[in-house]
Scaffold this active site. Structure first.
Site, PDB file in Angstrom:
ATOM      1  N   THR A 141      28.678  12.140  25.710  1.00 31.53           N
ATOM      2  CA  THR A 141      29.005  11.634  24.471  1.00 31.53           C
ATOM      3  C   THR A 141      28.095  11.687  23.568  1.00 31.53           C
ATOM      4  O   THR A 141      27.122  12.620  23.718  1.00 31.53           O
ATOM      5  CB  THR A 141      29.092  10.022  24.553  1.00 31.53           C
ATOM      6  OG1 THR A 141      30.147   9.775  25.733  1.00 31.53           O
ATOM      7  CG2 THR A 141      29.624   9.504  23.421  1.00 31.53           C
ATOM      8  N   GLU A 189      39.358  11.906  29.074  1.00 30.06           N
ATOM      9  CA  GLU A 189      39.513  10.380  29.035  1.00 30.06           C
ATOM     10  C   GLU A 189      40.425   9.536  29.681  1.00 30.06           C
ATOM     11  O   GLU A 189      40.029   8.449  29.974  1.00 30.06           O
ATOM     12  CB  GLU A 189      39.517  10.029  27.378  1.00 30.06           C
ATOM     13  CG  GLU A 189      38.497  10.709  26.494  1.00 30.06           C
ATOM     14  CD  GLU A 189      37.114  10.014  26.474  1.00 30.06           C
ATOM     15  OE1 GLU A 189      36.940   9.295  27.288  1.00 30.06           O
ATOM     16  OE2 GLU A 189      36.172  10.405  25.489  1.00 30.06           O
ATOM     17  N   SER A 218      32.951   2.469  26.929  1.00 32.80           N
ATOM     18  CA  SER A 218      31.582   1.761  26.513  1.00 32.80           C
ATOM     19  C   SER A 218      30.873   2.280  25.416  1.00 32.80           C
ATOM     20  O   SER A 218      29.796   1.715  24.933  1.00 32.80           O
ATOM     21  CB  SER A 218      30.786   1.915  27.850  1.00 32.80           C
ATOM     22  OG  SER A 218      31.242   1.293  28.741  1.00 32.80           O
TER      23      SER A 218
END
Length: 586
Positions: A406, A443, A471
């Site tokens: 990420t 995802e 998260s």
């Protein structure tokens, strides 16, 4: 593969003064290690008078700084940064993925959030990741290919927010990245190491193989000039047609074709999914902590709720008094995290599909019952979920895996607007499927592979049009109703602990934001203590074991970035474990 430990000169930096604590990170029951630390350097606080950018790659930071220097605002810089990250840091984020934005609108005196998370295809069923044998698929069997691809949301988020808040012309923000894609950029040490690590999966799809591997199937090395004319063409269409240049026409068709034709593992994405995609503006979730409100993204992100629960739970114990160098401080933080993660697994999912008890989870009386379960100097034997709403306590714990690839960046402009944005393609290089010059996300594997367990439904189960729980934790700390600090990190579900720990280090232990980011990491989500390898943290193994924990050491590659508002201007800090930098005006 060599996993680099921080060199001695950095270790001395990390443990100066109050930057000397215990830390733990992540749980050892993970079957998947975090990204290796491939870039460690001594970094210092950067100061500025009017504007500041922190991003995960120097080229992307410079792209944002260039926009601000020519009069653009924070949203303008956000567009330039994200599109550049998609080129130079493709393993982590890009226009084939999704994003969360926490935004302070200085003119409107308003804090809000924008949900650009991917959605499940309308054709998806609860059995998407159930194999022919009736059992959940192995993780990478589900990830690599089109099956794991959700409807991308990042382009729509950039477009919608720029239409509302942007200052400079849309096309002018995109053109520099178009030129960079055409002319090429040198592969960084981090990108090269991750290509090498992942070349088996990258070789499965022709476009990805041709882009990131050489003609002999070897990983492209550091310093190689990587050109991406297809990405340049895609950005040119987006510059000309806005979001329609992505969600309609040739680019949209290339996404559908890539997903449908993915060798051995096709997916379900359709033109209807792309056409119907929308960004959702949501009220921020804020939790009180000391003199601050810690505000972030609500469901489908679990970030703000879980960070809020951790901080509110530990406040009962006064960690400022216990101190950073006392293992008991870290045991309290660890058990508060375990309790919050138990609630996360039971109750947190897309609030458009599931009645998340957000108010109850942050209710002070409820938090007091959770704090009462913690005994200083003794590990919780088990960390049960609570019952903020008894009517919802008939479900089952989530069964998903969330891996740490990420990016996070922050922007504060001269007008006082604040961007805290976290963006992802989920796993390293996402699904490993490319379309029109960019990687597509995986995802959908953030959903629980099982829809129920023991006859009880799982909140984060797959449903058509639903957004998987995340998260990602873009955060803006507020003080006296004004922004105080923007902070966030990559790291999968470790993100929550990285951000919470940094806030505690700054607020309770008096560390400046660079020290708070530098400190080695401790995170305990599910019972086991993970200590950052190659650091003096390992000296705390025995005290933790005596408390009742199983202790592991591992590479914990946070990528924290923060910008703090001070009386004299701005302070920016970037994680020494990654290659990002802060840039501000002088």
């Amino acid at each position: 593969m060599h996993l680099c430990a921080p060199p001695k000169h950095l270790l001395s930096l990390l443990f100066i003064a109050m930057s000397n604590p215990v830390f733990a990170s992540q749980q050892a029951t993970d079957a998947f290690a975090p990204e290796p630390t491939t870039h460690v350097e001594n970094k210092s606080i950067v100061t500025a008078t009017d504007w500041m950018v922190t991003a995960a790659n120097p080229t992307a930071s410079q792209a944002g700084a260039d926009v601000l220097a020519r009069g653009g605002n924070a949203i303008d810089a956000m567009v330039a940064i994200q599109l550049t990250l998609g080129l130079v840091e493709p393993q982590s984020s890009g226009i084939g993925g999704g994003s969360f934005l926490v935004y302070w609108d200085a003119k409107g005196n308003k804090l809000t959030t924008y949900d650009g998370r991917e959605t499940a295809p309308l054709k998806a069923t609860s059995n998407l990741f159930i194999g022919d044998d009736g059992k959940p698929m192995k993780f990478y069997d589900a990830v690599v290919g089109g099956r794991s691809v959700g409807t991308p949301g990042t382009v729509k988020l950039l477009w919608d927010t720029h239409q509302k808040y942007g200052k400079l012309s849309w096309a002018s923000l995109i053109q520099p990245t178009v030129e960079l894609a055409k002319n090429g950029f040198p592969v960084s040490a981090r990108l090269a190491s991750l290509i090498e690590r992942d070349k088996e999966f990258l070789s499965r799809h022709s476009d990805t193989r041709q882009y990131l591997l050489d003609s002999n199937g070897n990983a492209k090395t550091q310093g190689t000039i990587l050109k991406n004319p297809e990405y340049a063409n895609t950005l040119s269409l987006i510059a000309d047609k806005g979001a329609d240049g992505f969600y309609q026409g040739a680019v949209a068709q290339s996404i559908i074709d890539a997903v449908s034709n993915a060798k051995g593992n096709p997916g379900l994405l359709s033109q209807q999914d792309l056409t119907n995609y929308s960004v959702v503006e949501r009220a921020p979730i804020c939790a009180p902590y000391k003199q601050y409100d810690i505000c972030g993204m609500g469901p489908p992100s679990s970030g703000a709720l879980t960070i809020g629960q951790i901080l509110m739970t530990i406040e009962e114990f006064d960690l400022a008094k216990t101190g950073a160098n006392n293992p008991v401080s870290w045991q309290i933080l660890a058990d508060a995290s375990r309790l919050a993660f138990a609630d996360r697994g039971m109750y947190m999912a897309d609030s458009d599909f599931y009645d998340v008890p957000s108010d109850g989870l942050l209710n002070k009386e409820y938090i007091a019952t959770r704090s009462g379960l913690i005994t200083p100097n003794k590990a919780l034997q088990t960390a049960p979920f609570g019952t903020p709403n008894p009517e919802l306590a008939n479900g089952s714990q989530d069964q998903s895996i969330e891996l740490p690839s990420t990016t996070h960046f922050n922007v504060i402009d001269s007008e006082g607007n604040v961007v805290s944005m976290t963006s992802s393609v989920e796993n390293v290089f996402g699904s490993r499927v490319m379309a029109s010059g960019f990687l597509l996300n995986n995802e959908l594997t953030d959903f629980s592979f099982l829809g129920e367990k023991d006859g009880k439904p799982i909140a984060n189960r797959i449903e058509p049009g639903k957004r998987p729980r995340s998260s990602m934790s873009p955060t803006i700390m507020m003080r006296a109703d004004k922004p105080y600090m923007a902070i966030g990190s990559p790291g999968g579900s470790r993100i929550i602990g990285y951000v919470a720990q940094s806030i505690v280090a700054h607020v309770d232990w008096g560390m400046d934001i660079q020290q708070a980011i530098n400190q080695p990491k401790m995170i305990n989500r599910f019972g086991e203590m993970d200590l950052e390898s190659g650091t003096p943290l390992t000296q705390f193994s025995q005290p933790f074991e005596k408390m009742g924990y199983k202790v592991n050491t591992r590479d914990l590659n946070s990528g924290l970035h923060a910008i703090r508002v001070t009386e004299n201007g701005l302070e920016g800090a970037a994680d020494p474990r990654r290659e990002g930098i802060a840039i501000g005006n002088k």
